[in-house]
Design an enzyme around this catalytic site. Sequence first.
Site, PDB file in Angstrom:
ATOM      1  N   TRP A  86       0.826  -1.154  -0.140  1.00  0.00           N
ATOM      2  CA  TRP A  86       0.107  -0.182  -0.071  1.00  0.00           C
ATOM      3  C   TRP A  86       0.980   1.183   0.118  1.00  0.00           C
ATOM      4  O   TRP A  86       1.922   1.335   0.715  1.00  0.00           O
ATOM      5  CB  TRP A  86      -0.752   0.051   1.192  1.00  0.00           C
ATOM      6  CG  TRP A  86      -1.621   1.310   1.730  1.00  0.00           C
ATOM      7  CD1 TRP A  86      -1.054   2.434   2.239  1.00  0.00           C
ATOM      8  CD2 TRP A  86      -2.707   1.750   0.987  1.00  0.00           C
ATOM      9  NE1 TRP A  86      -1.780   3.634   2.222  1.00  0.00           N
ATOM     10  CE2 TRP A  86      -3.104   3.311   1.674  1.00  0.00           C
ATOM     11  CE3 TRP A  86      -3.713   1.210   0.429  1.00  0.00           C
ATOM     12  CZ2 TRP A  86      -3.913   3.882   1.360  1.00  0.00           C
ATOM     13  CZ3 TRP A  86      -4.873   2.031   0.071  1.00  0.00           C
ATOM     14  CH2 TRP A  86      -5.112   3.302   0.692  1.00  0.00           C
TER      15      TRP A  86
ATOM     16  N   ASP B 161      -0.029   9.131   0.433  1.00  0.00           N
ATOM     17  CA  ASP B 161       0.566  10.510   0.169  1.00  0.00           C
ATOM     18  C   ASP B 161       2.309  10.346  -0.225  1.00  0.00           C
ATOM     19  O   ASP B 161       2.999   9.816   0.545  1.00  0.00           O
ATOM     20  CB  ASP B 161       0.604  11.375   1.359  1.00  0.00           C
ATOM     21  CG  ASP B 161      -0.780  11.531   2.125  1.00  0.00           C
ATOM     22  OD1 ASP B 161      -1.619  10.900   1.518  1.00  0.00           O
ATOM     23  OD2 ASP B 161      -1.006  12.233   3.053  1.00  0.00           O
TER      24      ASP B 161
ATOM     25  N   GLN C 139       3.921   7.546   2.291  1.00  0.00           N
ATOM     26  CA  GLN C 139       3.090   6.890   3.141  1.00  0.00           C
ATOM     27  C   GLN C 139       3.106   5.282   2.699  1.00  0.00           C
ATOM     28  O   GLN C 139       2.577   5.172   1.414  1.00  0.00           O
ATOM     29  CB  GLN C 139       1.739   7.359   3.454  1.00  0.00           C
ATOM     30  CG  GLN C 139       1.660   8.638   3.815  1.00  0.00           C
ATOM     31  CD  GLN C 139       1.896   8.603   5.350  1.00  0.00           C
ATOM     32  OE1 GLN C 139       0.978   8.397   6.353  1.00  0.00           O
ATOM     33  NE2 GLN C 139       3.254   8.822   5.787  1.00  0.00           N
TER      34      GLN C 139
ATOM     35  N   TRP D 220      -4.681   0.555   3.715  1.00  0.00           N
ATOM     36  CA  TRP D 220      -4.070   1.335   4.742  1.00  0.00           C
ATOM     37  C   TRP D 220      -3.845   0.787   6.174  1.00  0.00           C
ATOM     38  O   TRP D 220      -4.576  -0.015   6.654  1.00  0.00           O
ATOM     39  CB  TRP D 220      -4.925   2.643   4.930  1.00  0.00           C
ATOM     40  CG  TRP D 220      -4.275   3.822   5.543  1.00  0.00           C
ATOM     41  CD1 TRP D 220      -3.338   4.709   5.031  1.00  0.00           C
ATOM     42  CD2 TRP D 220      -4.201   3.896   7.122  1.00  0.00           C
ATOM     43  NE1 TRP D 220      -3.078   5.558   6.205  1.00  0.00           N
ATOM     44  CE2 TRP D 220      -3.503   5.398   7.471  1.00  0.00           C
ATOM     45  CE3 TRP D 220      -4.597   3.359   8.265  1.00  0.00           C
ATOM     46  CZ2 TRP D 220      -3.132   5.709   8.691  1.00  0.00           C
ATOM     47  CZ3 TRP D 220      -4.471   3.949   9.322  1.00  0.00           C
ATOM     48  CH2 TRP D 220      -3.705   4.994   9.653  1.00  0.00           C
TER      49      TRP D 220
ATOM     50  N   ARG E 275      -1.632  18.092  11.768  1.00  0.00           N
ATOM     51  CA  ARG E 275      -0.573  17.224  10.969  1.00  0.00           C
ATOM     52  C   ARG E 275      -0.100  17.787   9.712  1.00  0.00           C
ATOM     53  O   ARG E 275      -0.308  18.829   9.156  1.00  0.00           O
ATOM     54  CB  ARG E 275      -1.095  15.730  10.678  1.00  0.00           C
ATOM     55  CG  ARG E 275      -2.469  15.883   9.864  1.00  0.00           C
ATOM     56  CD  ARG E 275      -3.013  14.523   9.622  1.00  0.00           C
ATOM     57  NE  ARG E 275      -4.245  14.397   8.876  1.00  0.00           N
ATOM     58  CZ  ARG E 275      -5.292  14.165   9.439  1.00  0.00           C
ATOM     59  NH1 ARG E 275      -5.535  14.150  10.779  1.00  0.00           N
ATOM     60  NH2 ARG E 275      -6.323  14.424   8.794  1.00  0.00           N
ATOM     61  N   ASP E 276       0.914  17.002   8.936  1.00  0.00           N
ATOM     62  CA  ASP E 276       1.259  17.138   7.749  1.00  0.00           C
ATOM     63  C   ASP E 276       2.150  18.310   7.805  1.00  0.00           C
ATOM     64  O   ASP E 276       2.051  19.249   6.717  1.00  0.00           O
ATOM     65  CB  ASP E 276       0.325  17.074   6.701  1.00  0.00           C
ATOM     66  CG  ASP E 276      -0.556  15.904   6.842  1.00  0.00           C
ATOM     67  OD1 ASP E 276      -0.237  14.909   7.538  1.00  0.00           O
ATOM     68  OD2 ASP E 276      -1.736  16.005   6.416  1.00  0.00           O
TER      69      ASP E 276
ATOM     70  N   GLU F  46      -5.661  18.974   4.999  1.00  0.00           N
ATOM     71  CA  GLU F  46      -4.311  18.219   4.854  1.00  0.00           C
ATOM     72  C   GLU F  46      -3.288  18.653   3.967  1.00  0.00           C
ATOM     73  O   GLU F  46      -3.562  19.287   3.337  1.00  0.00           O
ATOM     74  CB  GLU F  46      -4.851  16.633   4.816  1.00  0.00           C
ATOM     75  CG  GLU F  46      -5.909  16.054   5.507  1.00  0.00           C
ATOM     76  CD  GLU F  46      -6.420  14.741   5.304  1.00  0.00           C
ATOM     77  OE1 GLU F  46      -6.532  13.878   6.202  1.00  0.00           O
ATOM     78  OE2 GLU F  46      -6.567  14.284   4.026  1.00  0.00           O
TER      79      GLU F  46
HETATM   80  C1  FRU Z   1      -3.724  12.403   3.601  1.00  0.00           C
HETATM   81  C2  FRU Z   1      -3.566  11.885   5.146  1.00  0.00           C
HETATM   82  C3  FRU Z   1      -2.802  12.702   5.880  1.00  0.00           C
HETATM   83  C4  FRU Z   1      -2.022  11.902   6.811  1.00  0.00           C
HETATM   84  C5  FRU Z   1      -1.766  10.479   6.177  1.00  0.00           C
HETATM   85  C6  FRU Z   1      -1.765   9.574   6.816  1.00  0.00           C
HETATM   86  O1  FRU Z   1      -3.889  11.441   2.764  1.00  0.00           O
HETATM   87  O2  FRU Z   1      -4.701  11.370   6.004  1.00  0.00           O
HETATM   88  O3  FRU Z   1      -3.318  13.854   6.593  1.00  0.00           O
HETATM   89  O4  FRU Z   1      -0.895  12.409   7.523  1.00  0.00           O
HETATM   90  O5  FRU Z   1      -2.736  10.591   4.832  1.00  0.00           O
HETATM   91  O6  FRU Z   1      -1.710   8.186   6.164  1.00  0.00           O
END
Ligand code: FRU
Length: 509
Positions: free
Chosen positions: A46, A49, A65, A73, A179-180, A231
């Site tokens: 998988w 981002d 990710q 996920w 986050r992010d 995000e």
């Molecule tokens: C966006 C998100 C981010 C987070 C990540 C988790 O697609 O939801 O906000 O950091 O994916 O995998």
Amino acid sequence: MKKISNVLFLVSGIFICHFAKAQTLAGKPYQEAHRPQVHFSPREHWTNDPNGMLYYKGTYHLFFQYYPKDIIWGPMHWGHAISKDLMHWKELPIALYPDSLGYIFSGSAVVDSNNTSGFGRDGKIPLVAIFTHHDPKGEKEGKNNFQNESLAYSLDEGNTWTKYSGNPVLKNPGIKDFRDPKVTWYAKEKKWVMTLATLDHITFYSSPNLKDWKKESEFGKEIGAHGGVWECPDLFPLKLNGKTYWVLIVNLNPGGPNGGSATQYFIGEFDGNKFTTMDNDIRWADYGPDEYAGITWSNTGSRKIFLGWMSNWQYANQVPTEKWRNAMTIPKELGLRQADGKILLTSNPVRELANIERAPIDINNSLLTGKSAKRIPDQFILKFNINKINDYSVILSNDEGEKLIIGYDNTKKQYYIDRAKSGKIDFNAEFAKRAFAPRLTSNTSSSNIELVIDVSSVELFADNGLTAMTGIFFPHKTFTQLQIQNSKGAIIRNLKLLPLKSIWRRTGH
Ligand code: FRU
């Protein structure tokens, strides 16, 4: 149809191009059903981002990710791949694993040339990653501070990464979605600026050393699209006619123009403390259903290269692939342009895409004469100009009767992608919906289209990148025919079909 000095005029009509397919070497890595051949996807498992995108000493780093145990996920890691040309990728060992502070969510990476962080040793320049630690335990317990910002650094040009012992460096003040982090050097004040997604707005922080962060300001509670959570933001300057504008990217899920996740942006000013927009318009970097979490590479100078995840949270966990799931978009070069009195973001495939082009296929001739089938690979670029604008469509189809339609509706002034009959569509009810994008210029004398078509995706760049639209698709058998239809007097010319080399076979990963 008649040909006048290399200009193809289609007064009204259809032309069809058949092509035989390279045999599918099913099962081999990067050759499974639906596997993109000119887009990055991890060898297995998988991804969502793109993360930590950084250019250093001739190498583009792409972290992503990653869940290395399944094609859904799960506990997030940062996968890692590198490229010299933004096209051919080499996947490296996982860069960051979950730890006692949680999963490794999205974030960015910078070159700390002045060693402001103090992570540098023996004159080695530290590369520093700034990411979100997401604590699943805290989340389960219903806490509201389970996302915090942390650091990791590399002293070997990005090969291996060490987490900072003082993590987290920015603690959550009690906002569930916190986050992010996207960090950039603000040269004027010699400080780092962090752009952070905080539920329904952006919070800007600054730091002299990447470790101590101070809140500067907030942006966006009352502005922009708010159909979901904000995000993966980004903040960078771009020039237009000698003037600098600041672009703030904010990804949003759900609430995109065609449902689910999408990338919106704002244009304005940033003075080191505060971001202000030029107007309250809602703008999208990509109107299609399948570009998300897009941000830019750091350390590329004034050139801004954007990469998104090529899926949508509506169905990303269900798309019909095996062994691997989801891919990235083509890297795109961003710019600004004035259209109908507005300053808009443009995106176009990076020039490096030319590195994998093969010689153009003379489709004009074969289409005009109806000669026998031409062999065309699974992945290609299709370009054309419209010099009398009216309705037209590009149709990809196979002998199962499945088809994907990409077109323009001049009455509505809209581009569209229609995958209602594109093959496997019933894994999610949202998938078959027709997606629309506005044409953003009223120039009626000419228009141009570039389509980047891979085994399971199309990226549309219209009017020199004013409208971008990305869509994925999953036919039961690869599409083998290309057809272009025009009506109401639309005139299409300068049709060009450029097959693309697979990015995988050459490197043999
Ligand atoms: C966006 C998100 C981010 C987070 C990540 C988790 O697609 O939801 O906000 O950091 O994916 O995998």
